[in-house]
Scaffold this active site. Sequence first.
Site, mmCIF file in Angstrom:
data_model
loop_
_atom_site.group_PDB
_atom_site.id
_atom_site.type_symbol
_atom_site.label_atom_id
_atom_site.label_comp_id
_atom_site.label_asym_id
_atom_site.label_seq_id
_atom_site.Cartn_x
_atom_site.Cartn_y
_atom_site.Cartn_z
ATOM 1 N N GLU A 137 -32.250 -52.053 92.284
ATOM 2 C CA GLU A 137 -32.702 -50.695 91.964
ATOM 3 C C GLU A 137 -32.025 -49.651 92.841
ATOM 4 O O GLU A 137 -31.621 -48.587 92.379
ATOM 5 C CB GLU A 137 -34.226 -50.570 92.085
ATOM 6 C CG GLU A 137 -35.015 -51.385 91.063
ATOM 7 C CD GLU A 137 -34.827 -50.918 89.612
ATOM 8 O OE1 GLU A 137 -34.175 -49.881 89.390
ATOM 9 O OE2 GLU A 137 -35.336 -51.616 88.711
ATOM 10 N N ARG A 141 -29.500 -46.890 91.155
ATOM 11 C CA ARG A 141 -29.986 -45.504 91.173
ATOM 12 C C ARG A 141 -29.410 -44.735 92.358
ATOM 13 O O ARG A 141 -28.796 -43.683 92.178
ATOM 14 C CB ARG A 141 -31.520 -45.464 91.215
ATOM 15 C CG ARG A 141 -32.156 -46.231 90.062
ATOM 16 C CD ARG A 141 -33.626 -45.913 89.878
ATOM 17 N NE ARG A 141 -34.310 -46.992 89.171
ATOM 18 C CZ ARG A 141 -35.403 -46.838 88.441
ATOM 19 N NH1 ARG A 141 -35.970 -45.677 88.301
ATOM 20 N NH2 ARG A 141 -35.964 -47.882 87.853
ATOM 21 N N ASP A 264 -29.661 -58.789 81.093
ATOM 22 C CA ASP A 264 -28.972 -57.686 80.388
ATOM 23 C C ASP A 264 -27.717 -57.088 81.028
ATOM 24 O O ASP A 264 -26.594 -57.262 80.547
ATOM 25 C CB ASP A 264 -29.981 -56.575 80.036
ATOM 26 C CG ASP A 264 -30.894 -56.144 81.191
ATOM 27 O OD1 ASP A 264 -30.666 -56.585 82.324
ATOM 28 O OD2 ASP A 264 -31.828 -55.352 80.953
ATOM 29 N N GLU A 380 -32.260 -47.106 76.478
ATOM 30 C CA GLU A 380 -31.208 -47.978 75.901
ATOM 31 C C GLU A 380 -30.910 -47.725 74.426
ATOM 32 O O GLU A 380 -29.743 -47.711 74.016
ATOM 33 C CB GLU A 380 -31.570 -49.457 76.131
ATOM 34 C CG GLU A 380 -31.455 -49.933 77.576
ATOM 35 C CD GLU A 380 -32.622 -49.523 78.468
ATOM 36 O OE1 GLU A 380 -33.590 -48.901 77.953
ATOM 37 O OE2 GLU A 380 -32.566 -49.808 79.684
ATOM 38 N N THR A 464 -25.065 -48.617 84.993
ATOM 39 C CA THR A 464 -26.196 -48.940 84.119
ATOM 40 C C THR A 464 -27.330 -47.922 84.222
ATOM 41 O O THR A 464 -28.274 -47.954 83.432
ATOM 42 C CB THR A 464 -26.697 -50.381 84.358
ATOM 43 O OG1 THR A 464 -27.530 -50.776 83.272
ATOM 44 C CG2 THR A 464 -27.436 -50.502 85.679
HETATM 45 C C1 DMJ Z 1 -32.632 -48.514 84.096
HETATM 46 O O1 DMJ Z 1 -32.972 -48.469 85.428
HETATM 47 C C2 DMJ Z 1 -31.316 -49.194 83.875
HETATM 48 O O2 DMJ Z 1 -30.810 -48.848 82.633
HETATM 49 C C3 DMJ Z 1 -31.397 -50.692 83.983
HETATM 50 O O3 DMJ Z 1 -30.179 -51.319 83.683
HETATM 51 C C4 DMJ Z 1 -32.453 -51.221 83.060
HETATM 52 N N1 DMJ Z 1 -33.694 -50.533 83.139
HETATM 53 C C5 DMJ Z 1 -33.768 -49.117 83.299
HETATM 54 C C6 DMJ Z 1 -34.012 -48.344 82.033
HETATM 55 O O4 DMJ Z 1 -34.778 -48.933 81.098
#
Ligand code: DMJ
Length: 475
Positions: A137, A141, A264, A380, A464
């Site tokens: 995380e 982020r 994922d 997503e 991501t």
């Molecule tokens: C985000 O923090 C990122 O996209 C991560 O890869 C998956 N989950 C959340 C959004 O749903």
Amino acid sequence: MLIGDFEHWIFSFKGVLILKKLILIIALVCMTFGCSDDESKAPVKKEALDKELLAERVKAEFLHAWEGYKKYAWGHDELKPLSKGYRDWHKKPLLMTPVDAFSTMKIMRLDREAEEAKNLILESLSFDIDMDVQLFEINIRSLGSLLSAYQLDGDERFLKLAVDLASRLLPAFDSRTGMPYRYVNLASGKTKDPLNNPAEIGTLLLEWGTLSKITGNPIYYQKAKRAVQALFNKRSNNDLVGTAINVETGKWQDTESHISARIDSYYEYLLKSWLMFGDRDIKKMWDTSIKAVNKHLADEAESGFWYRRVDMNTTETTSTYFGALDAFFPAVLALSGDLERAAKLQKSCYKMWMLYEIEPEMIDYSTMEVVADYYILRPENIESVYYLYHFTEDSKYLGMGKEYFENLVKYCRNDVAYAHLKSVKTKEQQDAMESFFLAETMKYFYLIFAPKETVDFDEVIFNTEAHPLKIWRVQ
Ligand code: DMJ
């Protein structure tokens, strides 16, 4: 006014501006009260107008949520939009919302807001705190955002923060296998939780590789690549990975294979890291993996085209659950050039969203029943619409984006900002607003409607968490 004068006026700068405003006002009236226009006469013009208006509306809604954060949660991690309070992830805030929102502000050209967020970050963000953080995380982020902020804004202080953070996270990689622990203490470097998963092990390459390129210090990329290589080496004979692996023993603890949570973005980063760094070892991993995923997981079911869950060793189906997180996959397929599968899967993702006019967390696609009914403002499905529209320019994706956006405003907006839904069935709101709502959800909505050249896919790749990072040309 003479014809000649009129021509002069119409092509003058002021004239163009006034005309543009006039057209926008007429279009707004048409959108509100409905117009009996004949779309076929000027479809391109109408689409362009709709897009401009929609991009402005997204921006306005982004600002609404940001104002809510500023008013009730300033200096904290997240806004609680119903109780008008805030929530911090740890004992000290890491400013998750402004940190995550910054690149969206830059892309939307919200200069004043970007300056506000920047000042707050540079004045108060510190990683010198004795607390355990989750590597995944904080990487996607915080580190992702700081690197992106440095590239978008040029202020060296963003880079300094990124380097400091990465040096504190480095001990996470000190396992016997080189795969990282899930948690690391920012002050002591003490690690915990050896039971990790492919998403958290593999979703590091873009950020750590970028840091190596910028600083010239190879250690960051080396650590992240060694981790991914170690994980890839643990794949089954069918070239699939499972859901949970022990980073000390290298043994799988959960052998279910899918494209959902905990796996994922491992796939997303294999593709994107190849595109970003041109590393052929990574390309081999992506080629091998996507072939296996399409062979063993892709499912032409009665309800549409989906990706199922199987055991990584036997490839026996374990479930037909598919969820909001899985909806990132059309974007990845589109980016890889597989527009056919991307479009088919997006059609299914749209069906999932439209079951209750807003996306449930998880459905069983064999029955089309909802099995987890909350919606936490996830991006997503919207991200995939953006990629498909970007690559195909098919206006059906514009329509899809518009419909999703209208639903979001209708069900998740309140007077303060935006809120999660406890249930997509009852539409009852919940007192939370994830930071990825401003980083990703609103950014992807905006990009669907903004001019295509707002983001050049030959120049940047989104991590991501939707933070744009520069592509490093292959030498
Ligand atoms: C985000 O923090 C990122 O996209 C991560 O890869 C998956 N989950 C959340 C959004 O749903």
